[in-house]
Design a protein around this motif. Structure first.
Motif, PDB file in Angstrom:
ATOM      1  N   PRO A 296      -6.734   0.598  -8.530  1.00 23.21           N
ATOM      2  CA  PRO A 296      -6.618  -0.434  -9.566  1.00 23.21           C
ATOM      3  C   PRO A 296      -6.167  -1.771  -8.975  1.00 23.21           C
ATOM      4  CG  PRO A 296      -5.702   1.627 -10.356  1.00 23.21           C
ATOM      5  CD  PRO A 296      -6.062   1.856  -8.909  1.00 23.21           C
ATOM      6  N   ALA A 297      -6.431  -2.841  -9.720  1.00 25.49           N
ATOM      7  CA  ALA A 297      -6.270  -4.192  -9.166  1.00 25.49           C
ATOM      8  C   ALA A 297      -4.871  -4.433  -8.607  1.00 25.49           C
ATOM      9  CB  ALA A 297      -6.599  -5.226 -10.242  1.00 25.49           C
ATOM     10  N   ASP A 298      -3.827  -4.037  -9.346  1.00 21.66           N
ATOM     11  CA  ASP A 298      -2.453  -4.295  -8.874  1.00 21.66           C
ATOM     12  C   ASP A 298      -2.158  -3.522  -7.589  1.00 21.66           C
ATOM     13  OD1 ASP A 298      -2.145  -5.893 -11.075  1.00 21.66           O
ATOM     14  OD2 ASP A 298      -1.200  -4.334 -12.305  1.00 21.66           O
ATOM     15  N   GLU A 299      -2.543  -2.252  -7.550  1.00 17.76           N
ATOM     16  CA  GLU A 299      -2.302  -1.457  -6.346  1.00 17.76           C
ATOM     17  C   GLU A 299      -3.173  -1.926  -5.183  1.00 17.76           C
ATOM     18  OE1 GLU A 299      -2.718   2.654  -7.200  1.00 17.76           O
ATOM     19  OE2 GLU A 299      -1.435   2.591  -8.977  1.00 17.76           O
ATOM     20  N   ALA A 300      -4.397  -2.345  -5.498  1.00 15.15           N
ATOM     21  CA  ALA A 300      -5.274  -2.851  -4.439  1.00 15.15           C
ATOM     22  C   ALA A 300      -4.716  -4.126  -3.827  1.00 15.15           C
ATOM     23  CB  ALA A 300      -6.675  -3.085  -4.990  1.00 15.15           C
ATOM     24  N   ARG A 301      -4.103  -4.985  -4.637  1.00 14.74           N
ATOM     25  CA  ARG A 301      -3.500  -6.204  -4.093  1.00 14.74           C
ATOM     26  C   ARG A 301      -2.357  -5.878  -3.131  1.00 14.74           C
ATOM     27  NH1 ARG A 301      -4.847 -11.064  -6.121  1.00 14.74           N
ATOM     28  NH2 ARG A 301      -6.105 -11.129  -8.029  1.00 14.74           N
ATOM     29  N   LEU A 302      -1.548  -4.887  -3.482  1.00 16.00           N
ATOM     30  CA  LEU A 302      -0.455  -4.494  -2.582  1.00 16.00           C
ATOM     31  C   LEU A 302      -1.008  -3.907  -1.282  1.00 16.00           C
ATOM     32  CD1 LEU A 302       1.997  -2.836  -5.133  1.00 16.00           C
ATOM     33  CD2 LEU A 302       2.182  -5.103  -4.086  1.00 16.00           C
ATOM     34  N   GLU A 303      -2.035  -3.075  -1.404  1.00 16.87           N
ATOM     35  CA  GLU A 303      -2.606  -2.441  -0.217  1.00 16.87           C
ATOM     36  C   GLU A 303      -3.270  -3.460   0.693  1.00 16.87           C
ATOM     37  OE1 GLU A 303      -4.805   1.742   0.086  1.00 16.87           O
ATOM     38  OE2 GLU A 303      -6.123   0.180  -0.712  1.00 16.87           O
ATOM     39  N   LEU A 304      -4.065  -4.362   0.094  1.00 17.60           N
ATOM     40  CA  LEU A 304      -4.758  -5.365   0.901  1.00 17.60           C
ATOM     41  C   LEU A 304      -3.823  -6.471   1.367  1.00 17.60           C
ATOM     42  CD1 LEU A 304      -8.031  -5.673  -1.208  1.00 17.60           C
ATOM     43  CD2 LEU A 304      -7.782  -4.596   1.032  1.00 17.60           C
ATOM     44  N   GLY A 305      -2.745  -6.711   0.598  1.00 16.21           N
ATOM     45  CA  GLY A 305      -1.794  -7.740   1.021  1.00 16.21           C
ATOM     46  C   GLY A 305      -1.133  -7.406   2.347  1.00 16.21           C
ATOM     47  N   ILE A 306      -0.880  -6.116   2.591  1.00 19.09           N
ATOM     48  CA  ILE A 306      -0.318  -5.709   3.878  1.00 19.09           C
ATOM     49  C   ILE A 306      -1.329  -5.939   4.997  1.00 19.09           C
ATOM     50  CG2 ILE A 306       0.591  -3.747   5.172  1.00 19.09           C
ATOM     51  CD1 ILE A 306       1.596  -2.599   2.538  1.00 19.09           C
ATOM     52  N   LEU A 307      -2.601  -5.620   4.710  1.00 15.93           N
ATOM     53  CA  LEU A 307      -3.634  -5.815   5.742  1.00 15.93           C
ATOM     54  C   LEU A 307      -3.896  -7.296   6.011  1.00 15.93           C
ATOM     55  CD1 LEU A 307      -6.294  -3.138   4.692  1.00 15.93           C
ATOM     56  CD2 LEU A 307      -4.358  -2.892   6.243  1.00 15.93           C
ATOM     57  N   ALA A 308      -3.657  -8.160   5.012  1.00 12.25           N
ATOM     58  CA  ALA A 308      -3.950  -9.584   5.157  1.00 12.25           C
ATOM     59  C   ALA A 308      -2.817 -10.372   5.812  1.00 12.25           C
ATOM     60  CB  ALA A 308      -4.271 -10.180   3.781  1.00 12.25           C
ATOM     61  N   GLU A 309      -1.759  -9.708   6.245  1.00 12.27           N
ATOM     62  CA  GLU A 309      -0.672 -10.424   6.915  1.00 12.27           C
ATOM     63  C   GLU A 309      -1.163 -11.040   8.221  1.00 12.27           C
ATOM     64  OE1 GLU A 309       2.416  -7.623   7.464  1.00 12.27           O
ATOM     65  OE2 GLU A 309       2.972  -7.534   5.333  1.00 12.27           O
ATOM     66  N   PRO A 310      -0.653 -12.222   8.582  1.00  9.11           N
ATOM     67  CA  PRO A 310      -1.105 -12.872   9.823  1.00  9.11           C
ATOM     68  C   PRO A 310      -0.869 -11.981  11.040  1.00  9.11           C
ATOM     69  CG  PRO A 310       0.157 -14.395   8.465  1.00  9.11           C
ATOM     70  CD  PRO A 310       0.308 -13.053   7.831  1.00  9.11           C
ATOM     71  N   GLY A 311      -1.860 -11.939  11.899  1.00 13.02           N
ATOM     72  CA  GLY A 311      -1.775 -11.122  13.105  1.00 13.02           C
ATOM     73  C   GLY A 311      -2.369  -9.745  12.966  1.00 13.02           C
ATOM     74  N   ARG A 312      -2.638  -9.289  11.744  1.00 12.25           N
ATOM     75  CA  ARG A 312      -3.264  -7.981  11.562  1.00 12.25           C
ATOM     76  C   ARG A 312      -4.733  -8.050  11.978  1.00 12.25           C
ATOM     77  NH1 ARG A 312      -0.841  -3.737   8.681  1.00 12.25           N
ATOM     78  NH2 ARG A 312       1.402  -4.121   8.629  1.00 12.25           N
ATOM     79  N   PRO A 313      -5.288  -6.954  12.502  1.00 14.07           N
ATOM     80  CA  PRO A 313      -6.663  -7.009  13.016  1.00 14.07           C
ATOM     81  C   PRO A 313      -7.713  -7.232  11.936  1.00 14.07           C
ATOM     82  CG  PRO A 313      -5.807  -4.768  13.085  1.00 14.07           C
ATOM     83  CD  PRO A 313      -4.657  -5.650  12.755  1.00 14.07           C
ATOM     84  N   PHE A 314      -7.436  -6.816  10.684  1.00 13.64           N
ATOM     85  CA  PHE A 314      -8.423  -6.949   9.611  1.00 13.64           C
ATOM     86  C   PHE A 314      -7.920  -7.908   8.524  1.00 13.64           C
ATOM     87  CE2 PHE A 314      -8.908  -2.733  11.484  1.00 13.64           C
ATOM     88  CZ  PHE A 314     -10.241  -2.773  11.861  1.00 13.64           C
ATOM     89  N   ALA A 315      -7.137  -8.907   8.932  1.00 16.63           N
ATOM     90  CA  ALA A 315      -6.562  -9.838   7.961  1.00 16.63           C
ATOM     91  C   ALA A 315      -7.636 -10.641   7.242  1.00 16.63           C
ATOM     92  CB  ALA A 315      -5.581 -10.772   8.665  1.00 16.63           C
ATOM     93  N   ALA A 316      -8.642 -11.111   7.967  1.00 16.26           N
ATOM     94  CA  ALA A 316      -9.686 -11.931   7.341  1.00 16.26           C
ATOM     95  C   ALA A 316     -10.513 -11.109   6.361  1.00 16.26           C
ATOM     96  CB  ALA A 316     -10.580 -12.534   8.422  1.00 16.26           C
ATOM     97  N   LEU A 317     -10.867  -9.883   6.732  1.00 14.84           N
ATOM     98  CA  LEU A 317     -11.639  -9.039   5.833  1.00 14.84           C
ATOM     99  C   LEU A 317     -10.831  -8.678   4.592  1.00 14.84           C
ATOM    100  CD1 LEU A 317     -13.304  -6.668   8.455  1.00 14.84           C
ATOM    101  CD2 LEU A 317     -14.396  -8.522   7.182  1.00 14.84           C
TER     102      LEU A 317
END
Length: 282
Positions: free
Chosen positions: A143-164
């Motif tokens: 769901p949208a709220d949980e997806a934002r939390l999950e993708l927010g961790i991946l989008a942190e600067p320096g993460r390998p898949f931040a742009a995606l």
């Protein structure tokens, strides 16, 4: 003097020999222990290397055997039965199962759950963990709220898949109707150093489409309802040979009065007379 010097030399040699023997008796066990440890350590490392190689070969053969099945369902079931020797191997199996499930909609949610579970391994490298979570989101988004939390961790600067991950967050903004926030994310992707040229091109195209007023359209196939078949009317309870026949006879008698029967006979006589006259003329 010569005898005295030779006697002193002999005594000195005996003293040195005694000291050497004493040193050997005191430290010989340590030297033997060092040799045993070196030989035993080398043998253990060689044995462990052989065990790891055998385990890797067995794991590879099991995976190849699972992928040799014909249907995606059979391949997924065979991959789930493979015993992974470690956390990284378990993630490899989960990624392979997810690749098979991407073409099979019925197992996408299970494959995504397996990827998220494999990503929780504590000894897993960060890049593999992020890859598993990102692949799980593509297969079966939360769901949208949980997806934002999950993708927010991946989008942190320096993460390998931040742009995606940032691109996926922009798509969530579009789905929720926050077009301005989506455009801002996409504009940041256009100038992001971690974004690939293909990702930057997609972001630019999506910005143009959103500014032109385009909206997302659900392209999922709509299941058509089956046609409703009405039951046939029930036949009358009368006997087929008596009641139905009598009704048909009665209807025929009502539809054809006696005058029509005479007319039919008259018309037949007229046709016969015309044929007779034609024969006579010939």
């Amino acid at each position: 003097m010569a005898n005295t010097d030779s006697f002193i030399d002999e005594v000195s040699e005996e003293v040195r020999r005694d000291r050497l023997f004493a040193l050997f008796r005191r430290w010989a066990w340590l030297a033997i222990l060092i040799v045993v440890l070196l030989v035993g350590g080398a043998a253990y490392l060689e044995w462990q290397r052989a065990q790891n190689q055998a385990s890797a070969e067995a794991f590879g053969n099991a995976v190849l055997g699972a992928l040799d099945n014909d249907s995606p369902e059979a391949r997924i079931a065979a991959l789930e039965a493979v015993e992974a020797p470690g956390d990284a191997a378990a993630l490899v199996v989960a990624l392979l199962a997810a690749g098979e499930a991407s073409a099979n909609d019925g197992t996408a949610a299970d494959a995504a759950a397996g990827l998220r579970a494999a990503a929780m391994a504590p000894e897993l490298p960060q890049i593999y963990r992020d890859l598993a979570i990102y692949k799980a989101h593509l297969l079966s988004p939360l769901p949208a709220d949980e997806a934002r939390l999950e993708l927010g961790i991946l989008a942190e600067p320096g993460r390998p898949f931040a742009a995606l991950a940032e691109e996926q967050l922009a798509l969530i903004d579009v789905i929720e109707g926050d077009i301005e926030a989506a455009i801002n994310r996409l504009r940041s992707l256009e100038n992001a150093a971690a974004a690939t040229p293909g990702l930057q091109q997609r972001a630019a195209q999506l910005i143009v489409a959103l500014e032109a007023g385009a909206t997302l359209v659900d392209t999922a196939p709509v299941e058509e309802e089956p046609p409703v078949v009405e039951p046939a009317p029930e036949a009358p309870a009368e006997d087929a040979e008596t009641g139905t026949g009598e009704a048909a006879d009665a209807g025929a008698e009502d539809a054809a009065p006696e005058g029509e029967d005479d007319g039919g006979d008259t018309a037949g006589d007229a046709v016969a007379d015309e044929e007779t006259e034609a024969v006579v003329e010939q």
